[in-house]
Design an enzyme around this catalytic site. Sequence first.
Site, mmCIF file in Angstrom:
data_model
loop_
_atom_site.group_PDB
_atom_site.id
_atom_site.type_symbol
_atom_site.label_atom_id
_atom_site.label_comp_id
_atom_site.label_asym_id
_atom_site.label_seq_id
_atom_site.Cartn_x
_atom_site.Cartn_y
_atom_site.Cartn_z
ATOM 1 N N LYS A 98 0.999 -1.222 0.082
ATOM 2 C CA LYS A 98 0.357 0.225 -0.126
ATOM 3 C C LYS A 98 1.044 1.373 -0.259
ATOM 4 O O LYS A 98 2.108 1.549 0.887
ATOM 5 C CB LYS A 98 -0.623 0.622 1.225
ATOM 6 N N GLN B 210 6.626 3.935 4.452
ATOM 7 C CA GLN B 210 6.072 3.173 4.225
ATOM 8 C C GLN B 210 5.360 2.181 4.320
ATOM 9 O O GLN B 210 4.605 2.065 5.475
ATOM 10 C CB GLN B 210 5.380 3.035 2.408
ATOM 11 N N LYS C 292 5.791 3.280 8.300
ATOM 12 C CA LYS C 292 3.950 4.166 8.935
ATOM 13 C C LYS C 292 3.030 2.787 8.854
ATOM 14 O O LYS C 292 2.036 3.527 9.532
ATOM 15 C CB LYS C 292 4.638 4.664 7.795
ATOM 16 N N LYS D 220 5.951 1.591 -3.124
ATOM 17 C CA LYS D 220 4.853 3.320 -3.358
ATOM 18 C C LYS D 220 5.478 2.759 -5.024
ATOM 19 O O LYS D 220 6.217 2.096 -5.636
ATOM 20 C CB LYS D 220 6.346 3.758 -3.091
ATOM 21 N N GLY E 134 -2.743 8.133 -4.172
ATOM 22 C CA GLY E 134 -2.220 9.326 -4.652
ATOM 23 C C GLY E 134 -0.546 9.942 -4.199
ATOM 24 O O GLY E 134 -0.735 9.448 -2.568
ATOM 25 N N ASP E 135 -0.149 10.855 -4.474
ATOM 26 C CA ASP E 135 0.729 11.935 -3.422
ATOM 27 C C ASP E 135 1.204 12.687 -4.581
ATOM 28 O O ASP E 135 0.529 13.271 -4.628
ATOM 29 C CB ASP E 135 2.393 10.367 -3.882
ATOM 30 N N THR F 88 -4.595 13.650 5.527
ATOM 31 C CA THR F 88 -3.037 13.554 5.667
ATOM 32 C C THR F 88 -3.085 14.943 6.673
ATOM 33 O O THR F 88 -2.520 15.042 7.669
ATOM 34 C CB THR F 88 -2.311 13.740 4.685
ATOM 35 N N ASN G 258 -2.545 19.529 -1.867
ATOM 36 C CA ASN G 258 -2.932 18.206 -0.423
ATOM 37 C C ASN G 258 -3.547 18.230 0.614
ATOM 38 O O ASN G 258 -3.504 19.010 1.746
ATOM 39 C CB ASN G 258 -3.672 16.603 -1.366
ATOM 40 N N SER H 218 -6.788 5.802 3.828
ATOM 41 C CA SER H 218 -7.078 4.676 2.217
ATOM 42 C C SER H 218 -7.477 3.809 3.523
ATOM 43 O O SER H 218 -7.901 2.796 2.457
ATOM 44 C CB SER H 218 -5.706 4.585 2.287
HETATM 45 P P1 NDP Z 1 0.012 18.269 -3.748
HETATM 46 O O1 NDP Z 1 0.953 17.398 -5.689
HETATM 47 O O2 NDP Z 1 -1.073 17.670 -4.202
HETATM 48 O O3 NDP Z 1 1.004 19.608 -3.448
HETATM 49 C C1 NDP Z 1 2.955 19.377 -3.935
HETATM 50 C C2 NDP Z 1 3.228 20.684 -2.915
HETATM 51 O O4 NDP Z 1 4.111 20.569 -2.938
HETATM 52 C C3 NDP Z 1 3.092 21.398 -4.221
HETATM 53 O O5 NDP Z 1 2.599 23.058 -3.383
HETATM 54 C C4 NDP Z 1 4.400 21.592 -4.509
HETATM 55 O O6 NDP Z 1 4.282 22.612 -5.103
HETATM 56 C C5 NDP Z 1 5.367 21.737 -3.281
HETATM 57 N N1 NDP Z 1 6.150 20.764 -4.284
HETATM 58 C C6 NDP Z 1 7.077 19.784 -4.992
HETATM 59 N N2 NDP Z 1 7.915 19.559 -5.111
HETATM 60 C C7 NDP Z 1 8.385 20.385 -4.847
HETATM 61 C C8 NDP Z 1 9.995 20.640 -5.035
HETATM 62 N N3 NDP Z 1 10.952 19.596 -5.085
HETATM 63 N N4 NDP Z 1 10.351 22.250 -3.860
HETATM 64 C C9 NDP Z 1 9.471 22.241 -3.615
HETATM 65 N N5 NDP Z 1 8.190 22.700 -3.167
HETATM 66 C C10 NDP Z 1 7.407 21.405 -4.124
HETATM 67 O O7 NDP Z 1 0.912 17.120 -3.556
HETATM 68 P P2 NDP Z 1 0.723 16.537 -1.737
HETATM 69 O O8 NDP Z 1 0.102 16.871 -1.051
HETATM 70 O O9 NDP Z 1 -0.056 14.582 -1.465
HETATM 71 O O10 NDP Z 1 2.203 15.936 -0.979
HETATM 72 C C11 NDP Z 1 3.079 16.553 -0.217
HETATM 73 C C12 NDP Z 1 4.023 15.601 0.128
HETATM 74 O O11 NDP Z 1 3.069 14.626 1.542
HETATM 75 C C13 NDP Z 1 4.664 14.400 -0.375
HETATM 76 O O12 NDP Z 1 5.722 14.537 0.417
HETATM 77 C C14 NDP Z 1 4.156 13.762 0.005
HETATM 78 O O13 NDP Z 1 4.669 12.172 -0.065
HETATM 79 C C15 NDP Z 1 3.253 13.538 1.241
HETATM 80 N N6 NDP Z 1 2.305 12.908 1.988
HETATM 81 C C16 NDP Z 1 0.702 12.585 0.664
HETATM 82 C C17 NDP Z 1 -0.144 12.259 1.486
HETATM 83 C C18 NDP Z 1 -0.976 12.526 0.264
HETATM 84 O O14 NDP Z 1 -2.521 11.689 1.000
HETATM 85 N N7 NDP Z 1 -1.692 12.670 -0.606
HETATM 86 C C19 NDP Z 1 0.005 11.536 2.374
HETATM 87 C C20 NDP Z 1 1.358 11.181 3.277
HETATM 88 C C21 NDP Z 1 2.222 11.676 2.867
HETATM 89 P P3 NDP Z 1 4.358 23.008 -6.560
HETATM 90 O O15 NDP Z 1 2.786 22.921 -7.162
HETATM 91 O O16 NDP Z 1 5.127 24.348 -7.428
HETATM 92 O O17 NDP Z 1 5.406 21.892 -7.851
HETATM 93 O O1 2IT Z 2 3.162 9.688 1.462
HETATM 94 C C1 2IT Z 2 1.810 8.251 2.089
HETATM 95 O O2 2IT Z 2 1.513 7.719 2.770
HETATM 96 C C2 2IT Z 2 0.672 8.640 0.874
HETATM 97 N N1 2IT Z 2 1.034 8.963 -0.373
HETATM 98 C C3 2IT Z 2 -0.353 8.485 0.405
HETATM 99 C C4 2IT Z 2 -0.451 6.257 0.743
HETATM 100 C C5 2IT Z 2 -1.544 6.156 0.649
HETATM 101 O O3 2IT Z 2 -1.733 4.788 0.247
HETATM 102 O O4 2IT Z 2 -3.028 6.546 0.891
#
Ligand code: NDP
Ligand code: 2IT
Length: 449
Positions: free
Chosen positions: A92, A113, A116, A128, A167-168, A211, A243, A380
Amino acid sequence: MFQSEYLKKVYAGVEARNPGEKEFLQAVREVLESLEPVVAANPKLQEQGVLERIVEPERQIFFRVSWVDDKGQVQVNRGYRVQFNSAIGPYKGGIRLHPSVNASVIKFLGFEQIFKNSLTGLPIGGGKGGSDFDPKGKSDLEIMRFCQSFMTELAKHIGADTDVPAGDIGTGAREIGYMYGQYKRLRNEFTGVLTGKGLTYGGSLARKEATGFGLCYFVDEMLRCMKGESFKGKIAVISGSGNVAIYANQKATELGAKVVAMSDSNGYVYDPNGIDLAVVKQIKEVERGRIKEYAARVKGAEYHEGCSGIWTIKCDIALPCATQNEINEESAKTLVKNGVIAVGEGANMPSTPEAIATFQNAGVLFAPAKASNAGGVATSALEMSQNSQRLSWTFEEVDAKLKNIMVNIFHNAYNAAEKYGMKGNLVAGANIAGFEKVADAMLAQGIAY
Ligand code: NDP
Ligand code: 2IT
């Protein structure tokens, strides 16, 4: 450096086998360092080669993703799925679409992961995936063609009881929808093979928020139990505007904080009156625009180029929610100098090892990603349960379960750290508590000779 010869040997093996994969090595080193007292207390781990096994993915799939852009030109990207560990449940983990994606990034994410997912208390293994595809500036049709091509290969390797992606970065509801449609076309099967689905076709209420909300539930519990504090009246800074960042802002504000800054990969906005989240949602979720536009729309707000400058803003609580290694030692020192009391990681591995040490040495409460951002994957897993039952729970039901899970993760991590003589060190506590369940399952399931 490692005290135990066994850990030294395991880490040397990982370095030799994965040369130059700096993110993966960083993630492995941190976990192995936390496990020193566990390895010392449990000789079976060495006898049964548990650590040598846990650092090697069960399966890695790298594949070509070719698709045709709007000009009719053929484009080629590389797709990845790393199925790291299935000891406690089906693989997952999310799918990251970003030009920086490579084997090291996907392996560090897949490795973290495992622990976690174990911390959530739910039956999910670690995996992943992703691609170096850049969704920025692509049309909806280009996104659709990419997602369909990506899933055409991925569908051979996943399944509701085998591996369930989500998603990520760069993968949200739109991409999950296109991928789900293609999976269904290929397999003629309506199952919970992906999570983060739309609400009309099997998605869970509160997954979108999970998240960011979960991060704030964790940080709130940490503040309460370790400092007799809360979000009330605090100034918060949140990096990113995707997100995780958006829903962390929403919950932190609900809990009484004022969020004064957010960012994207180009720069950050500072709004001393508190970020107007409706404007951010309009720019980011509806228009898919840049955070810069916020300053043009909201009086009193400033925009600054470059993303690391966000950590120079004075705040009580910092929530990094963008990407790995976004807080280095220098930024951590600045946050400490400016009086930060708590750091909660929403992104995966956003603080460098030096930054973590800076926070811990200064007595700043530090919530590590594996624990504090586990609310997304936990929800999830709740989506998977609802899909299996063919039922949908209410928002309130899911949110209550999420909160309960986050509070439990905090206490499990806190107690594990205390048990092994590292009271208050949630990095070690989360790594140990996550590891113990997986190791137990691996020992129970034996080794194939
Ligand atoms: P999104 O794509 O929705 O948003 C990512 C955000 O981070 C955007 O604002 C983006 O800016 C910025 N960003 C991405 N790459 C970079 C970079 N190299 N330098 C600076 N800013 C950056 O992703 P999420 O919000 O889903 O994910 C954000 C983080 O949270 C990641 O580390 C992800 O692995 C983690 N995460 C996500 C989960 C989920 O459920 N979605 C669960 C657990 C962890 P820009 O638009 O300019 O790229
Ligand atoms: O980093 C993470 O935990 C995620 N991007 C969410 C993974 C998931 O299966 O919901």
